[in-house]
Design a protein around this motif. Structure first.
Motif, PDB file in Angstrom:
ATOM      1  N   VAL A   1     -10.927  -2.696   8.657  1.00 42.79           N
ATOM      2  CA  VAL A   1     -11.382  -2.750   7.265  1.00 42.79           C
ATOM      3  C   VAL A   1     -10.905  -1.539   6.470  1.00 42.79           C
ATOM      4  O   VAL A   1     -10.271  -1.668   5.408  1.00 42.79           O
ATOM      5  CB  VAL A   1     -12.924  -2.867   7.212  1.00 42.79           C
ATOM      6  CG1 VAL A   1     -13.417  -2.756   5.766  1.00 42.79           C
ATOM      7  CG2 VAL A   1     -13.379  -4.180   7.820  1.00 42.79           C
ATOM      8  N   PHE A   2     -11.214  -0.332   6.959  1.00 44.84           N
ATOM      9  CA  PHE A   2     -10.998   0.867   6.152  1.00 44.84           C
ATOM     10  C   PHE A   2      -9.589   1.444   6.266  1.00 44.84           C
ATOM     11  O   PHE A   2      -9.151   2.170   5.363  1.00 44.84           O
ATOM     12  CB  PHE A   2     -12.013   1.947   6.541  1.00 44.84           C
ATOM     13  CG  PHE A   2     -13.421   1.587   6.199  1.00 44.84           C
ATOM     14  CD1 PHE A   2     -13.891   1.705   4.905  1.00 44.84           C
ATOM     15  CD2 PHE A   2     -14.296   1.120   7.175  1.00 44.84           C
ATOM     16  CE1 PHE A   2     -15.193   1.365   4.577  1.00 44.84           C
ATOM     17  CE2 PHE A   2     -15.598   0.780   6.857  1.00 44.84           C
ATOM     18  CZ  PHE A   2     -16.051   0.902   5.561  1.00 44.84           C
ATOM     19  N   ALA A   3      -8.883   1.152   7.360  1.00 45.54           N
ATOM     20  CA  ALA A   3      -7.538   1.693   7.527  1.00 45.54           C
ATOM     21  C   ALA A   3      -6.455   0.667   7.221  1.00 45.54           C
ATOM     22  O   ALA A   3      -5.479   0.976   6.537  1.00 45.54           O
ATOM     23  CB  ALA A   3      -7.359   2.233   8.949  1.00 45.54           C
ATOM     24  N   VAL A   4      -6.631  -0.555   7.722  1.00 44.06           N
ATOM     25  CA  VAL A   4      -5.591  -1.564   7.561  1.00 44.06           C
ATOM     26  C   VAL A   4      -5.703  -2.268   6.209  1.00 44.06           C
ATOM     27  O   VAL A   4      -4.746  -2.313   5.423  1.00 44.06           O
ATOM     28  CB  VAL A   4      -5.651  -2.594   8.707  1.00 44.06           C
ATOM     29  CG1 VAL A   4      -4.601  -3.684   8.504  1.00 44.06           C
ATOM     30  CG2 VAL A   4      -5.435  -1.902  10.047  1.00 44.06           C
ATOM     31  N   GLN A   5      -6.886  -2.834   5.916  1.00 45.95           N
ATOM     32  CA  GLN A   5      -7.031  -3.622   4.694  1.00 45.95           C
ATOM     33  C   GLN A   5      -7.168  -2.766   3.447  1.00 45.95           C
ATOM     34  O   GLN A   5      -6.488  -3.003   2.446  1.00 45.95           O
ATOM     35  CB  GLN A   5      -8.234  -4.562   4.838  1.00 45.95           C
ATOM     36  CG  GLN A   5      -8.077  -5.594   5.947  1.00 45.95           C
ATOM     37  CD  GLN A   5      -9.276  -6.526   6.044  1.00 45.95           C
ATOM     38  OE1 GLN A   5     -10.289  -6.333   5.385  1.00 45.95           O
ATOM     39  NE2 GLN A   5      -9.158  -7.550   6.876  1.00 45.95           N
ATOM     40  N   LEU A   6      -8.048  -1.773   3.481  1.00 46.53           N
ATOM     41  CA  LEU A   6      -8.272  -0.941   2.300  1.00 46.53           C
ATOM     42  C   LEU A   6      -7.315   0.240   2.218  1.00 46.53           C
ATOM     43  O   LEU A   6      -7.016   0.715   1.114  1.00 46.53           O
ATOM     44  CB  LEU A   6      -9.722  -0.431   2.284  1.00 46.53           C
ATOM     45  CG  LEU A   6     -10.805  -1.514   2.196  1.00 46.53           C
ATOM     46  CD1 LEU A   6     -12.199  -0.882   2.252  1.00 46.53           C
ATOM     47  CD2 LEU A   6     -10.654  -2.334   0.924  1.00 46.53           C
ATOM     48  N   GLY A   7      -6.864   0.720   3.357  1.00 45.05           N
ATOM     49  CA  GLY A   7      -5.932   1.834   3.369  1.00 45.05           C
ATOM     50  C   GLY A   7      -6.523   3.154   2.930  1.00 45.05           C
ATOM     51  O   GLY A   7      -5.795   4.056   2.494  1.00 45.05           O
ATOM     52  N   TRP A   8      -7.838   3.300   3.058  1.00 45.53           N
ATOM     53  CA  TRP A   8      -8.484   4.542   2.628  1.00 45.53           C
ATOM     54  C   TRP A   8      -8.276   5.681   3.627  1.00 45.53           C
ATOM     55  O   TRP A   8      -8.276   6.851   3.240  1.00 45.53           O
ATOM     56  CB  TRP A   8      -9.982   4.309   2.431  1.00 45.53           C
ATOM     57  CG  TRP A   8     -10.307   3.420   1.282  1.00 45.53           C
ATOM     58  CD1 TRP A   8      -9.444   2.949   0.335  1.00 45.53           C
ATOM     59  CD2 TRP A   8     -11.596   2.877   0.949  1.00 45.53           C
ATOM     60  NE1 TRP A   8     -10.094   2.145  -0.564  1.00 45.53           N
ATOM     61  CE2 TRP A   8     -11.430   2.087  -0.221  1.00 45.53           C
ATOM     62  CE3 TRP A   8     -12.862   2.973   1.517  1.00 45.53           C
ATOM     63  CZ2 TRP A   8     -12.485   1.416  -0.811  1.00 45.53           C
ATOM     64  CZ3 TRP A   8     -13.918   2.307   0.923  1.00 45.53           C
ATOM     65  CH2 TRP A   8     -13.732   1.535  -0.231  1.00 45.53           C
ATOM     66  N   PHE A   9      -8.129   5.342   4.893  1.00 47.75           N
ATOM     67  CA  PHE A   9      -8.016   6.360   5.936  1.00 47.75           C
ATOM     68  C   PHE A   9      -6.818   6.040   6.821  1.00 47.75           C
ATOM     69  O   PHE A   9      -6.351   4.895   6.871  1.00 47.75           O
ATOM     70  CB  PHE A   9      -9.290   6.411   6.782  1.00 47.75           C
ATOM     71  CG  PHE A   9     -10.512   6.812   6.013  1.00 47.75           C
ATOM     72  CD1 PHE A   9     -10.818   8.148   5.822  1.00 47.75           C
ATOM     73  CD2 PHE A   9     -11.361   5.855   5.474  1.00 47.75           C
ATOM     74  CE1 PHE A   9     -11.937   8.534   5.115  1.00 47.75           C
ATOM     75  CE2 PHE A   9     -12.493   6.224   4.759  1.00 47.75           C
ATOM     76  CZ  PHE A   9     -12.774   7.563   4.589  1.00 47.75           C
ATOM     77  N   PRO A  10      -6.292   7.040   7.544  1.00 47.29           N
ATOM     78  CA  PRO A  10      -5.161   6.800   8.441  1.00 47.29           C
ATOM     79  C   PRO A  10      -5.556   5.940   9.634  1.00 47.29           C
ATOM     80  O   PRO A  10      -6.734   5.795   9.965  1.00 47.29           O
ATOM     81  CB  PRO A  10      -4.759   8.212   8.876  1.00 47.29           C
ATOM     82  CG  PRO A  10      -5.979   9.039   8.662  1.00 47.29           C
ATOM     83  CD  PRO A  10      -6.695   8.448   7.490  1.00 47.29           C
TER      84      PRO A  10
END
Length: 329
Positions: A161-170
């Protein structure tokens, strides 16, 4: 004073027995593993085309041809001299590998440990104050879901969710790829640490929240709280002046006791996020039959968890001296 001295002596004796038992178990389990250390570390293709003499030489280098008892006694004798051995997988002293990886792991564990304690305590107090209300049911349901959620699955979900889809974190690792160590900033390290710490902090929330909820309910049903409420004091004032002191210490002792759970979860979390800590090093050592490194990490983790349990027991004993008397008897 004598009770505390006896408590310290018994604690040190248990610690020594724990270290000995952990080391023996690690050596026995690794020896019983079907993994061939030579084949696992040189690769299947290279192993097939290797001569018998070369295989024997590598087996001697990895200690695969040494009997278990002799190997353990040699390692234990070196350990008593302060030598943890050499990691054949990382080609470095075990103490050096553990020291480098422990910095990353302790940063991850520290953030997750504090976050889980604070979040769990707050949720527990709110649920206890709002007992049987919709807030209480929502928090209890949330805790039950967390308690039954596999750590690796939660890590994969957070990563997706946060790295792949949203790209917010590495995606993983502890520093940006291709960036030299001198150019890595604190902000870079925190961005890479955020998702593993978030995942790991969730593990310890449920137990602390549910325990704090029950303790809050007990405190609110006590006579001194009822008397304070009957005098017209508000719930927030009563909790701040009378309740939190009785709730905080049991939550704190449970928090120290939860170090084992958080440390165990860090192994899976570090593997999911490719985070270079002790957990990932332990998996690497296990898959490569690196006995010296695996034993060193096991001893470090056992000492870490044991320290947390000792702190928790000490806090309990400081509040209730009867615990010392019961252990003495």
């Amino acid at each position: 004073m004598e009770q505390w001295i006896g408590f310290a002596i018994r604690t040190l004796a248990r610690f020594a027995l724990l270290m000995a038992a952990v080391s023996v178990v690690v050596f026995v389990l690794v020896s019983a593993s079907p993994i061939d250390p030579v084949q696992a570390n040189v690769g299947q293709a290279a192993y097939v085309g290797m001569s018998g003499a070369k295989r024997a030489q590598l087996a001697s280098y990895w200690g695969a041809d040494v009997p278990l008892a002799e190997r353990y006694l040699n390692w234990a004798a070196a350990l008593l001299r302060g030598d943890l051995g050499t990691s054949l997988r990382f080609n470095a002293p075990v103490g050096q590998v553990i020291a480098q990886r422990a910095i990353n792991s302790l940063a991850l564990l520290g953030i997750a440990w504090v976050a889980s304690g604070v979040i769990g305590a707050v949720l527990g107090v709110v649920a206890g104050v709002r007992r049987d209300g919709w807030v209480d049911r929502l928090i209890k349901g949330y805790c039950f879901v967390l308690a039954s959620t596999p750590t690796f699955w939660l890590g994969l979900l957070v990563l997706t969710v946060f790295a792949v889809q949203l790209g917010w974190f590495p995606m993983g690792f502890s520093v940006p790829i291709g960036k030299s160590a001198a150019d890595v900033t604190l902000a870079d390290s925190l961005r890479h640490l955020a998702l593993p710490a978030l995942t790991l902090s969730v593990i310890g929330v449920s137990n602390i929240a549910l325990h704090t909820r029950e303790k809050t309910i007990d405190v609110l049903q006590s006579d001194f709280v009822k008397f304070a409420l009957s005098r017209g004091q508000g719930m927030r004032t009563v909790l701040r002046r009378h309740g939190l002191r009785n709730i905080a210490l049991p939550a704190l002792t449970l928090q120290f006791a939860s170090l084992a759970e958080i440390f165990g979860g860090s192994v899976l979390v570090e593997q999911v996020f490719s985070y270079p800590g002790l957990g990932q090093a332990a998996i690497t050592a296990g898959l490569g039959s690196d006995v010296a490194l695996l034993a060193g990490i096991a001893l470090f983790s056992a000492a870490f968890v044991f320290t947390g349990n000792v702190v928790a027991n000490t806090l309990y004993a400081a509040v209730d001296p009867r615990i010392l008397r019961e252990q003495r008897s």
